[in-house]
Design a protein around this motif. Structure first.
Motif, PDB file in Angstrom:
ATOM      1  N   THR A 114       0.784  -1.231   0.000  1.00  0.00           N
ATOM      2  CA  THR A 114       0.000   0.000   0.000  1.00  0.00           C
ATOM      3  C   THR A 114       0.818   1.283   0.000  1.00  0.00           C
ATOM      4  O   THR A 114       0.316   2.344  -0.381  1.00  0.00           O
ATOM      5  CB  THR A 114      -0.909   0.047   1.238  1.00  0.00           C
ATOM      6  N   GLY A 115       2.056   1.221   0.448  1.00  0.00           N
ATOM      7  CA  GLY A 115       2.856   2.441   0.568  1.00  0.00           C
ATOM      8  C   GLY A 115       2.586   3.219   1.840  1.00  0.00           C
ATOM      9  O   GLY A 115       3.137   4.315   2.032  1.00  0.00           O
ATOM     10  N   LEU A 116       1.746   2.685   2.724  1.00  0.00           N
ATOM     11  CA  LEU A 116       1.423   3.370   3.984  1.00  0.00           C
ATOM     12  C   LEU A 116       2.511   3.006   4.999  1.00  0.00           C
ATOM     13  O   LEU A 116       2.373   2.082   5.791  1.00  0.00           O
ATOM     14  CB  LEU A 116       0.047   2.953   4.481  1.00  0.00           C
TER      15      LEU A 116
ATOM     16  N   GLY B 277     -13.205  11.256  -3.458  1.00  0.00           N
ATOM     17  CA  GLY B 277     -14.128  10.173  -3.149  1.00  0.00           C
ATOM     18  C   GLY B 277     -13.561   9.019  -2.371  1.00  0.00           C
ATOM     19  O   GLY B 277     -14.300   8.087  -2.040  1.00  0.00           O
ATOM     20  N   ASP B 278     -12.261   9.042  -2.058  1.00  0.00           N
ATOM     21  CA  ASP B 278     -11.706   7.989  -1.223  1.00  0.00           C
ATOM     22  C   ASP B 278     -11.008   8.590  -0.008  1.00  0.00           C
ATOM     23  O   ASP B 278     -10.699   9.785   0.034  1.00  0.00           O
ATOM     24  CB  ASP B 278     -10.760   7.068  -2.003  1.00  0.00           C
ATOM     25  N   LEU B 279     -10.767   7.754   0.983  1.00  0.00           N
ATOM     26  CA  LEU B 279     -10.264   8.215   2.271  1.00  0.00           C
ATOM     27  C   LEU B 279      -8.745   8.272   2.301  1.00  0.00           C
ATOM     28  O   LEU B 279      -8.065   7.293   1.958  1.00  0.00           O
ATOM     29  CB  LEU B 279     -10.756   7.291   3.388  1.00  0.00           C
TER      30      LEU B 279
ATOM     31  N   ARG C 250      -1.950  10.397   0.772  1.00  0.00           N
ATOM     32  CA  ARG C 250      -3.050  10.467  -0.200  1.00  0.00           C
ATOM     33  C   ARG C 250      -3.359   9.071  -0.717  1.00  0.00           C
ATOM     34  O   ARG C 250      -2.469   8.324  -1.119  1.00  0.00           O
ATOM     35  CB  ARG C 250      -2.663  11.386  -1.364  1.00  0.00           C
ATOM     36  N   ASN C 251      -4.625   8.735  -0.735  1.00  0.00           N
ATOM     37  CA  ASN C 251      -5.084   7.436  -1.209  1.00  0.00           C
ATOM     38  C   ASN C 251      -5.366   7.519  -2.707  1.00  0.00           C
ATOM     39  O   ASN C 251      -6.293   8.193  -3.140  1.00  0.00           O
ATOM     40  CB  ASN C 251      -6.350   7.043  -0.452  1.00  0.00           C
ATOM     41  N   ASP C 252      -4.545   6.839  -3.511  1.00  0.00           N
ATOM     42  CA  ASP C 252      -4.760   6.779  -4.956  1.00  0.00           C
ATOM     43  C   ASP C 252      -5.425   5.442  -5.292  1.00  0.00           C
ATOM     44  O   ASP C 252      -4.792   4.502  -5.765  1.00  0.00           O
ATOM     45  CB  ASP C 252      -3.432   6.923  -5.712  1.00  0.00           C
TER      46      ASP C 252
ATOM     47  N   PHE D 206      -0.919   4.411  -1.315  1.00  0.00           N
ATOM     48  CA  PHE D 206      -0.832   5.665  -0.585  1.00  0.00           C
ATOM     49  C   PHE D 206       0.473   6.388  -0.927  1.00  0.00           C
ATOM     50  O   PHE D 206       1.534   5.768  -0.991  1.00  0.00           O
ATOM     51  CB  PHE D 206      -0.903   5.416   0.920  1.00  0.00           C
ATOM     52  N   VAL D 207       0.361   7.685  -1.120  1.00  0.00           N
ATOM     53  CA  VAL D 207       1.507   8.524  -1.426  1.00  0.00           C
ATOM     54  C   VAL D 207       1.680   9.545  -0.306  1.00  0.00           C
ATOM     55  O   VAL D 207       0.722  10.225   0.073  1.00  0.00           O
ATOM     56  CB  VAL D 207       1.321   9.263  -2.775  1.00  0.00           C
TER      57      VAL D 207
END
Length: 594
Positions: free
Chosen positions: A43-45, A76-78, A102-104, A117-118
């Motif tokens: 996820t990159g988180l 539109g996403d969290l 940021r959730n891509d 996530f970035v």
């Protein structure tokens, strides 16, 4: 397959051995885990909390930290905002700072979801380097974008969402700083004038200079209890609707009673249509601030039955889950406490009078071994009954962990709400994601991958953040396979008002289903511990594929109805697009200016 039809002991033993050799548990052949931990490599988180502990046992080290789930960029996403700590006796710049991810999220033509996530902290200008505690989310200036309020040991920060991917520190201009030790905070339109006000809980009067030395029963240095320090009052800031707040704590009555504040939740607990405030205090009586409709509040904690336990003693209260536990149309309270106390379940009679039913619900033996923090009612399996997730982690040395570098870790818990009102611990059935033992604190809840179920982000003290993805939409109810039980339905709503209180914080939403209980949810991001959750309303519908009616009581008291809404989708309900109805006591809300 012959193993599926096995009836003799010998054949069943053979099948069990075969499953073990294949490294596939027999039960897992038809069951996926309830939750799956999404690894950071996927996820990159990537975030690891540093509590700043360097051997001085400063109390704030063991208390943080929080996390927020909110759609900061309006796609539109969290997105995820995580609060960081740092050494308390270090100068500025010594920590790693808070982080915004940021959730891509992408969904291809086959419905396959890819979430990445970035880290956009630097460009967003929200990398605050402080002894961080918690975060609240709300659109304080009614521009349709969600803003952040960050609490710390020391000055707090209000970040205005500029709408271009950046935030601005407007704390001074807005007048919402507090230089004490702030913990949980919540945005609430307490006077129903359409602008979100701000409630900030404060803990104790700790400073590095007044740090005390405390020891456990065997003489080992340990963290002090909050009673070693004096409590400090909470703050209530009134929003004038033009970007500035006024401290009305004293005139509103909030300073008449105070304790060691940790958790904060908002709800209409006495059913009069006005938002009230509940505060979980650590080792001091909890407070239920009832809104008197004139800009003032009255603490009815003791009178309501939510301040102390059955023996009249305050408990070590931390986190709060506020919601309609028993589907009778009012908000009940679940409060997490210290090891040995068990967690409280305060059941509302609809008029603000509560009964502690923790024993009746089977919660006493399930929760007494743990110290709980972040928590929420969530219907993880969509059967229409709110379940509980609890983030656990001790604040004093656990004897069996003595000698470990961080002897405070405990497993988190998932409690399934049974039809008889009791709870069953399904943590061991939930999969590997819940088998870890961490020092968990904040927890935020929301549909991160937009697949219709509630996911969880856990903020661990001095450890990595963990993202738990809800997998039950793939398998149906707990311990059932899709072939055994029809897949249950769900609905997710975002409410939208045109000009004031744009995200409709405080709105009450009811879901009517023919032949089934009416379900009630409230719009808000508050609750849990030091954290902010998804502003969208999520509800499990069981076997109902259609909602006969969705009824919204807007924050100003007006009521609107939508009919025949199909399930299994994410929907925005805009005020004025349904049918307006008269309420039983339809009055013009007062415009209070304390």
């Amino acid at each position: 397959m012959p193993c599926v039809r096995a009836s003799t002991a010998s054949l069943f033993a053979f099948c069990t051995l075969l499953a073990a050799l294949l490294l596939v548990p027999l039960d897992a052949a038809v069951n996926r885990p309830l939750f799956r931990e999404a690894p950071e490599a996927e996820t990159g988180l990537r975030f690891v909390h540093d509590n700043g502990g360097r051997g001085q046992f400063y109390l704030p080290e063991i208390m943080g930290s929080g996390v927020a789930l909110f759609d900061y960029d309006g796609d539109g996403d969290l997105d995820v905002y995580l609060i960081q700590g740092r050494p308390l006796d270090a100068a500025g710049g010594a920590g790693r700072g808070n982080r915004l991810f940021r959730n891509d999220l992408t969904i291809d033509a086959n419905g396959t979801r890819t979430m990445h996530f970035v880290d956009v902290t630097d460009q967003a200008h929200v990398g605050l380097d402080a002894v961080g505690m918690g975060v609240a989310v709300g659109d304080y200036d009614n521009d349709g974008r969600l803003d952040l309020y960050v609490t710390n040991l020391g000055s707090n920060v209000l970040y205005h969402n500029n709408g271009d991917g950046t935030f601005s520190d407007v704390t001074k201009a807005a007048g919402v700083d507090d230089e004490r030790w702030s913990t949980s905070a919540a945005f609430v339109d307490y006077d129903r004038d359409g602008s979100l006000d701000l409630f900030v809980a404060n803990y104790v009067d700790f400073t590095v200079a007044n740090n005390k030395q405390c020891f456990d029963p065997v003489g080992t240095r340990d963290y002090c209890a909050p009673k070693s320090y004096k409590p400090v009052p909470a703050r209530l800031f009134h929003n004038d609707g033009h970007g500035h707040f006024t401290d009305v704590s004293t005139s509103a009555g909030i300073t008449r009673a105070y304790g060691n504040g940790l958790g904060v939740s908002i709800g209409d607990y006495d059913g009069d249509g006005w938002p009230d405030i509940y505060v979980a205090n650590d080792a001091t009586p909890n407070q239920l601030w009832i809104n008197r409709h004139d800009g003032t509040f009255e603490d009815r904690g003791l009178l309501s039955g939510t301040a102390v336990n059955a023996l009249g003693n305050p408990e070590g209260s931390m986190g709060i889950a506020s919601g309609d536990y028993d589907n009778d149309g009012d908000e009940d309270l679940f409060v997490t406490n210290l090891i040995g106390e068990s967690h409280a379940l305060y059941v509302n009679d609809g008029h603000g009078n509560f009964e502690d039913q923790r024993a009746r619900a089977g919660l006493t033996p399930l929760t007494a071994p743990f110290t709980g923090f972040g928590t929420k009612w969530l219907d993880y399996d969509h059967d229409g009954l709110p379940d509980l997730f609890i983030a656990n982690g001790a604040v004093n040395i656990i004897e069996k962990l003595r000698g470990e570098p961080l002897p405070f870790h405990q497993p988190n818990q998932l409690l399934h709400h049974e039809p008889d009102g009791r709870f069953r611990d399904v943590t061991s059935e939930a999969g590997a994601a819940l088998q870890r033992s961490d020092v968990s604190r904040g927890a935020a809840f929301g549909d991160i991958d937009n697949d219709g179920d509630v996911d969880i982000v856990i903020a661990n003290n001095n450890g990595p953040a963990r993202l738990l993805l809800n997998e039950t939409n793939e398998t149906g109810p707990s311990r059932k396979s899709a072939s055994e039980t029809p897949k249950p339905h769900w609905l997710e709503l975002r409410l939208e008002q045109p000009t004031i209180n744009r995200w409709a914080f405080g709105a009450r939403v009811r879901f009517e289903r023919r032949g089934s209980a009416t379900l009630m949810r409230r719009v808000g991001t508050d609750g849990s511990y030091l954290s902010a959750s998804d502003a969208r309303v999520h509800v499990g519908l069981g076997g109902s594929s259609t909602v006969d009616a969705v009824i919204v009581d807007w924050p100003d008291g007006q009521r609107e109805r939508w009919t025949s809404i199909s399930a299994d989708r994410i929907l925005t309900l805009k005020r004025g697009s349904g049918t307006m109805e008269k309420t039983e006591t339809e009055t013009k809300p007062k415009q209070v200016r304390p």
